[in-house]
Motif scaffolding. Structure first.
Motif, PDB file in Angstrom:
ATOM      1  N   CYS A  36       0.822  -1.214   0.000  1.00  0.00           N
ATOM      2  CA  CYS A  36       0.000   0.000   0.000  1.00  0.00           C
ATOM      3  C   CYS A  36       0.855   1.263   0.000  1.00  0.00           C
ATOM      4  CB  CYS A  36      -0.944   0.004   1.197  1.00  0.00           C
ATOM      5  SG  CYS A  36      -2.205  -1.288   1.149  1.00  0.00           S
ATOM      6  N   ALA A  37       2.078   1.175   0.500  1.00  0.00           N
ATOM      7  CA  ALA A  37       2.977   2.330   0.522  1.00  0.00           C
ATOM      8  C   ALA A  37       3.562   2.626  -0.857  1.00  0.00           C
ATOM      9  CB  ALA A  37       4.102   2.093   1.528  1.00  0.00           C
ATOM     10  N   ASP A  38       3.396   1.709  -1.816  1.00  0.00           N
ATOM     11  CA  ASP A  38       3.970   1.877  -3.151  1.00  0.00           C
ATOM     12  C   ASP A  38       3.202   2.853  -4.037  1.00  0.00           C
ATOM     13  OD1 ASP A  38       5.801  -0.035  -2.395  1.00  0.00           O
ATOM     14  OD2 ASP A  38       4.945  -1.633  -3.629  1.00  0.00           O
ATOM     15  N   PHE A  39       1.979   3.161  -3.688  1.00  0.00           N
ATOM     16  CA  PHE A  39       1.148   3.970  -4.568  1.00  0.00           C
ATOM     17  C   PHE A  39       1.384   5.465  -4.359  1.00  0.00           C
ATOM     18  CE2 PHE A  39      -1.338   0.010  -3.953  1.00  0.00           C
ATOM     19  CZ  PHE A  39      -1.183  -0.479  -5.242  1.00  0.00           C
ATOM     20  N   GLU A  53      -3.289   9.795   4.270  1.00  0.00           N
ATOM     21  CA  GLU A  53      -2.569   8.761   5.001  1.00  0.00           C
ATOM     22  C   GLU A  53      -3.344   7.462   4.912  1.00  0.00           C
ATOM     23  OE1 GLU A  53      -1.560   9.749   8.991  1.00  0.00           O
ATOM     24  OE2 GLU A  53      -0.834  11.735   8.454  1.00  0.00           O
ATOM     25  N   ARG A  54      -2.611   6.366   4.926  1.00  0.00           N
ATOM     26  CA  ARG A  54      -3.273   5.066   4.900  1.00  0.00           C
ATOM     27  C   ARG A  54      -4.021   4.879   6.216  1.00  0.00           C
ATOM     28  NH1 ARG A  54       0.398   0.032   4.387  1.00  0.00           N
ATOM     29  NH2 ARG A  54       0.374   0.103   6.623  1.00  0.00           N
ATOM     30  N   SER A  55      -5.288   4.516   6.109  1.00  0.00           N
ATOM     31  CA  SER A  55      -6.083   4.301   7.310  1.00  0.00           C
ATOM     32  C   SER A  55      -6.290   2.821   7.607  1.00  0.00           C
ATOM     33  CB  SER A  55      -7.419   5.041   7.223  1.00  0.00           C
ATOM     34  OG  SER A  55      -8.070   4.772   6.008  1.00  0.00           O
ATOM     35  N   THR A  56      -6.424   1.997   6.569  1.00  0.00           N
ATOM     36  CA  THR A  56      -6.528   0.552   6.764  1.00  0.00           C
ATOM     37  C   THR A  56      -5.893  -0.157   5.581  1.00  0.00           C
ATOM     38  OG1 THR A  56      -8.690   0.378   5.669  1.00  0.00           O
ATOM     39  CG2 THR A  56      -8.712   0.678   8.061  1.00  0.00           C
ATOM     40  N   ALA A  57      -5.528  -1.401   5.810  1.00  0.00           N
ATOM     41  CA  ALA A  57      -4.997  -2.246   4.742  1.00  0.00           C
ATOM     42  C   ALA A  57      -5.295  -3.694   5.097  1.00  0.00           C
ATOM     43  CB  ALA A  57      -3.498  -2.033   4.581  1.00  0.00           C
ATOM     44  N   ASN A  58      -5.720  -4.454   4.097  1.00  0.00           N
ATOM     45  CA  ASN A  58      -5.999  -5.875   4.274  1.00  0.00           C
ATOM     46  C   ASN A  58      -5.371  -6.632   3.124  1.00  0.00           C
ATOM     47  OD1 ASN A  58      -7.883  -5.755   6.585  1.00  0.00           O
ATOM     48  ND2 ASN A  58      -9.127  -4.594   5.150  1.00  0.00           N
ATOM     49  N   ALA A  59      -4.706  -7.718   3.453  1.00  0.00           N
ATOM     50  CA  ALA A  59      -4.097  -8.563   2.433  1.00  0.00           C
ATOM     51  C   ALA A  59      -4.698  -9.958   2.503  1.00  0.00           C
ATOM     52  CB  ALA A  59      -2.591  -8.633   2.642  1.00  0.00           C
ATOM     53  N   ASP A  60      -4.557 -10.674   1.395  1.00  0.00           N
ATOM     54  CA  ASP A  60      -5.067 -12.047   1.331  1.00  0.00           C
ATOM     55  C   ASP A  60      -6.522 -12.112   1.769  1.00  0.00           C
ATOM     56  OD1 ASP A  60      -1.901 -13.242   2.427  1.00  0.00           O
ATOM     57  OD2 ASP A  60      -2.664 -13.208   0.391  1.00  0.00           O
ATOM     58  N   LEU A  61      -7.358 -11.409   1.035  1.00  0.00           N
ATOM     59  CA  LEU A  61      -8.772 -11.351   1.357  1.00  0.00           C
ATOM     60  C   LEU A  61      -9.499 -12.653   1.050  1.00  0.00           C
ATOM     61  CD1 LEU A  61      -9.469  -7.850  -0.219  1.00  0.00           C
ATOM     62  CD2 LEU A  61      -9.025  -8.369   2.174  1.00  0.00           C
ATOM     63  N   TYR A  62      -8.843 -13.577   0.355  1.00  0.00           N
ATOM     64  CA  TYR A  62      -9.504 -14.790  -0.103  1.00  0.00           C
ATOM     65  C   TYR A  62      -8.813 -16.022   0.472  1.00  0.00           C
ATOM     66  CZ  TYR A  62     -11.066 -11.280  -3.355  1.00  0.00           C
ATOM     67  OH  TYR A  62     -11.578 -10.138  -3.886  1.00  0.00           O
ATOM     68  N   PRO A  63      -9.575 -16.990   0.944  1.00  0.00           N
ATOM     69  CA  PRO A  63      -8.956 -18.190   1.512  1.00  0.00           C
ATOM     70  C   PRO A  63      -8.396 -19.152   0.460  1.00  0.00           C
ATOM     71  CG  PRO A  63     -11.346 -18.363   1.620  1.00  0.00           C
ATOM     72  CD  PRO A  63     -11.021 -16.984   1.100  1.00  0.00           C
ATOM     73  N   MET A  67      -6.146 -17.484  -5.262  1.00  0.00           N
ATOM     74  CA  MET A  67      -6.651 -16.112  -5.289  1.00  0.00           C
ATOM     75  C   MET A  67      -5.826 -15.259  -4.323  1.00  0.00           C
ATOM     76  SD  MET A  67     -10.756 -16.806  -5.223  1.00  0.00           S
ATOM     77  CE  MET A  67     -11.247 -15.147  -5.617  1.00  0.00           C
ATOM     78  N   HIS A  68      -5.559 -14.033  -4.741  1.00  0.00           N
ATOM     79  CA  HIS A  68      -4.807 -13.109  -3.900  1.00  0.00           C
ATOM     80  C   HIS A  68      -5.511 -11.766  -3.938  1.00  0.00           C
ATOM     81  CE1 HIS A  68      -1.655 -16.082  -3.885  1.00  0.00           C
ATOM     82  NE2 HIS A  68      -1.730 -16.120  -5.215  1.00  0.00           N
ATOM     83  N   GLY A  69      -5.501 -11.072  -2.823  1.00  0.00           N
ATOM     84  CA  GLY A  69      -6.161  -9.783  -2.783  1.00  0.00           C
ATOM     85  C   GLY A  69      -5.457  -8.816  -1.864  1.00  0.00           C
ATOM     86  N   LEU A  70      -5.623  -7.553  -2.178  1.00  0.00           N
ATOM     87  CA  LEU A  70      -5.074  -6.478  -1.366  1.00  0.00           C
ATOM     88  C   LEU A  70      -6.044  -5.315  -1.412  1.00  0.00           C
ATOM     89  CD1 LEU A  70      -2.685  -5.211   0.234  1.00  0.00           C
ATOM     90  CD2 LEU A  70      -1.837  -4.381  -1.976  1.00  0.00           C
ATOM     91  N   SER A  71      -6.325  -4.758  -0.260  1.00  0.00           N
ATOM     92  CA  SER A  71      -7.172  -3.578  -0.178  1.00  0.00           C
ATOM     93  C   SER A  71      -6.456  -2.534   0.670  1.00  0.00           C
ATOM     94  CB  SER A  71      -8.520  -3.938   0.453  1.00  0.00           C
ATOM     95  OG  SER A  71      -9.335  -2.784   0.542  1.00  0.00           O
ATOM     96  N   CYS A  72      -6.356  -1.324   0.128  1.00  0.00           N
ATOM     97  CA  CYS A  72      -5.692  -0.219   0.817  1.00  0.00           C
ATOM     98  C   CYS A  72      -6.665   0.958   0.890  1.00  0.00           C
ATOM     99  CB  CYS A  72      -4.458   0.240   0.044  1.00  0.00           C
ATOM    100  SG  CYS A  72      -3.330  -1.066  -0.462  1.00  0.00           S
ATOM    101  N   GLN A  73      -6.848   1.498   2.072  1.00  0.00           N
ATOM    102  CA  GLN A  73      -7.722   2.660   2.206  1.00  0.00           C
ATOM    103  C   GLN A  73      -6.902   3.824   2.749  1.00  0.00           C
ATOM    104  OE1 GLN A  73     -11.046   3.077   5.177  1.00  0.00           O
ATOM    105  NE2 GLN A  73     -12.237   3.124   3.278  1.00  0.00           N
ATOM    106  N   TYR A  74      -7.127   4.980   2.139  1.00  0.00           N
ATOM    107  CA  TYR A  74      -6.429   6.203   2.518  1.00  0.00           C
ATOM    108  C   TYR A  74      -7.476   7.259   2.854  1.00  0.00           C
ATOM    109  CZ  TYR A  74      -3.025   3.647  -0.254  1.00  0.00           C
ATOM    110  OH  TYR A  74      -2.225   2.663  -0.771  1.00  0.00           O
ATOM    111  N   THR A  75      -7.165   8.095   3.831  1.00  0.00           N
ATOM    112  CA  THR A  75      -8.078   9.162   4.227  1.00  0.00           C
ATOM    113  C   THR A  75      -7.326  10.484   4.202  1.00  0.00           C
ATOM    114  OG1 THR A  75      -9.263   7.622   5.650  1.00  0.00           O
ATOM    115  CG2 THR A  75      -9.655   9.957   6.043  1.00  0.00           C
ATOM    116  N   LEU A  82     -10.162   7.121  -0.160  1.00  0.00           N
ATOM    117  CA  LEU A  82      -9.814   6.419  -1.383  1.00  0.00           C
ATOM    118  C   LEU A  82      -9.547   4.975  -0.984  1.00  0.00           C
ATOM    119  CD1 LEU A  82      -8.689   6.127  -4.354  1.00  0.00           C
ATOM    120  CD2 LEU A  82      -6.468   6.777  -3.381  1.00  0.00           C
ATOM    121  N   THR A  83     -10.240   4.048  -1.624  1.00  0.00           N
ATOM    122  CA  THR A  83     -10.007   2.630  -1.370  1.00  0.00           C
ATOM    123  C   THR A  83      -9.617   1.970  -2.679  1.00  0.00           C
ATOM    124  OG1 THR A  83     -11.684   2.651   0.372  1.00  0.00           O
ATOM    125  CG2 THR A  83     -10.971   0.495  -0.438  1.00  0.00           C
ATOM    126  N   ILE A  84      -8.471   1.321  -2.657  1.00  0.00           N
ATOM    127  CA  ILE A  84      -7.960   0.607  -3.824  1.00  0.00           C
ATOM    128  C   ILE A  84      -7.972  -0.877  -3.486  1.00  0.00           C
ATOM    129  CG2 ILE A  84      -5.956   0.206  -5.296  1.00  0.00           C
ATOM    130  CD1 ILE A  84      -4.992   3.019  -4.473  1.00  0.00           C
TER     131      ILE A  84
END
Length: 183
Positions: A36-39, A53-63, A67-75, A82-84
């Motif tokens: 998330c710091a790369d963006f 600033e990044r407010s939350t981040a979640n990785a590996d959203l899928y069991p 499948m791989h997932g990443l969610s980054c939220q910035y406020t 902004l949620t990516i």
């Protein structure tokens, strides 16, 4: 040259060549919250009127291990978020059907708020709408096995739709570049 030494040299050359040619991805590292710091958030900061600033981040959203997932939220200081989200799967068909189901759900509830999106890298749709308490812009798009979602949320009147599209496309482009090996 003794046979043992020749075998050792051959094995070393083989390992060296494989290290050079190994372009396999490291999904665990790529889909880690540290990514998330790369963006570059400059376009979001310009839209929101201040640093974010990044407010939350979640990785590996899928069991599922495929499948791989990443969610980054910035406020931002103004409260705009902004949620990516980036996700990948081994099946291209999964994301195409998932994207279509999401679009149908949005179109059922908000038929005039959906527009086609195609920037040459991604194909999908955007949603733009507002309630009494928030304004929302959402880009959902996919490129083969990679699906991207970029969501902007603010108080009503917090941004113009055209400006939100520019930010969403910019951020989506960064996600595409970061994860293009998964396409």
């Amino acid at each position: 040259m003794p046979a043992g030494l020749a075998l050792a040299v051959l094995a070393a050359v083989y390992l060296f060549i494989n290290l050079i040619l190994d372009d396999t991805s490291d999904a665990e590292a790529d889909f880690a919250t540290a990514t998330c710091a790369d963006f570059d958030l400059a376009s979001f900061a310009a839209l929101s009127g201040g640093a974010a600033e990044r407010s939350t981040a979640n990785a590996d959203l899928y069991p599922d291990p495929d499948m791989h997932g990443l969610s980054c939220q910035y406020t931002s200081g103004s409260g705009m978020t902004l949620t990516i989200t980036a996700a990948t799967d081994t099946s291209e068909a999964y994301w195409a059907s998932s994207l279509e189901m999401t679009r149908q759900a949005w179109e059922t509830e908000f038929p005039n708020a959906i527009k086609d999106f195609d920037n040459g890298d991604f194909v999908g749709f955007t949603f733009s709408g507002a309630t009494e308490s928030k304004q929302l812009f959402d880009l959902h798009a996919a490129a083969d096995r990679l699906v991207v979602s970029v969501v902007l949320e603010a108080e009503p009147g917090g941004f113009e739709t055209d400006d939100a599209l520019v930010v969403a496309e910019t951020m989506g482009g960064q996600v595409f570049e970061r994860f293009k090996e998964y396409v």
